[in-house]
Enzyme design. Sequence first.
Site, PDB file in Angstrom:
ATOM      1  N   CYS A  94      -1.284 -62.745 -50.633  1.00 64.87           N
ATOM      2  CA  CYS A  94      -0.521 -63.970 -50.701  1.00 64.87           C
ATOM      3  C   CYS A  94      -0.870 -64.691 -52.044  1.00 64.87           C
ATOM      4  CB  CYS A  94      -1.038 -65.045 -49.723  1.00 64.87           C
ATOM      5  SG  CYS A  94      -0.492 -64.139 -47.738  1.00 64.87           S
ATOM      6  N   HIS A 133      -0.206 -72.511 -51.573  1.00 60.94           N
ATOM      7  CA  HIS A 133       0.660 -71.344 -50.736  1.00 60.94           C
ATOM      8  C   HIS A 133       0.659 -71.861 -49.450  1.00 60.94           C
ATOM      9  CE1 HIS A 133       1.090 -67.663 -48.483  1.00 60.94           C
ATOM     10  NE2 HIS A 133      -0.031 -67.639 -47.857  1.00 60.94           N
ATOM     11  N   ASN A 186       5.095 -68.559 -43.382  1.00 60.19           N
ATOM     12  CA  ASN A 186       4.259 -67.968 -44.516  1.00 60.19           C
ATOM     13  C   ASN A 186       4.997 -66.801 -44.963  1.00 60.19           C
ATOM     14  OD1 ASN A 186       2.415 -66.749 -46.165  1.00 60.19           O
ATOM     15  ND2 ASN A 186       0.608 -66.789 -44.431  1.00 60.19           N
TER      16      ASN A 186
END
Length: 310
Positions: free
Chosen positions: A112, A235, A265
Amino acid sequence: MNAGIWGMGRYIPDQVITNFDLEKRMDTSDEWIRTRTGIEERRIAGDEVGTVHMAAKAAQKAIEHAGIHPEEIDLIITATVTPDHSFPSVSCEIQHEIGAVNAAAMDISAACAGFMYGIITGKQFIETGAYKHVLVIGAEKLSNLIDWEDRNTAVLFGDGAGAAVLGPVSEGRGILSFELGADGRGGKHLYEDKYVKMNGREVFKFAVRQMGESSISVIEKAGLQKEDVDFLMPHQANIRIMESARERLGLPPEKMSVTVNQFGNTSSASIPLTMVEELENGRVKDDDVIVMVGFGGGLTWGAIAMRWGR
Ligand code: UT7
């Protein structure tokens, strides 16, 4: 020579899966997912849409937004943990798909935090004068790694791609500072073993600490104050993690960009997807100060402070 972002683009799959859809598939509830994560729905790419397809579409839009031609791209860097094949790289496949015939191409694996790793790598080539245009992409088809029997992870992730064209920008603008890091000891908390495996609480603790610390670090390295920040673009993993970073910086809610409710996500795609949302809404103006910060499996992290505009 400063490196900055010339243009951005994204690709979002059409298929929407809401929390209510998931309620029908597993023992979960819209209430649990919304209050624990902030996610309301996510997008899932169909069987015919792979990571390369999504990445190439996002790249084409970014190149158009930057006002250049694909042949002018010198280097393609794709951050992904879900390549369609282990080789050729996603970046090589994109090069072919978009006609970036003069570009070198490589992928980055930093989960990520991948888009941050890509941007910071691309920045070096521009600032040394080696290259003029670097295409950086975050693209993921995480639905390929979801175990639909595991409610701890299945409700969290989504598919998508975001891209940025980096190029030289005027003094005072562009990427002002960065931070990158990794701690392999924490690899056991978030990894792939056919499916995503995660110790949510451990990742949560790490993320809260790191998002706050890295954001403050890049603000200080850029010689700025917390009050100078116009947008925090974290994020998008969990609204509670994001809120803790925002509070640490003392920023009001409207200064944090949120898309986790719409897309879940999307790993390396989450920061560029969110940035494009702000650009499309016309919220980002020249000279705005933007802090982007990511964390992920590895464990990895990365952050930049930038001043928008060419
Ligand atoms: O890009 C990086 C990726 N990862 C992350 O950022 C994840 C970071 N961690 C998190 O976001 C949170 O830890 C989660 C959202 C994953 C979990 O939230 P939590 O507040 O830490 O919950 P928990 O793990 O402490 O679980 C609480 C309860 C458990 O039940 P018991 O043991 O208390 O009876 C879970 O079994 O919630 C249960 N649970 C669920 N219930 C309904 C876990 N998943 C679900 C679910 N629906 N989907």
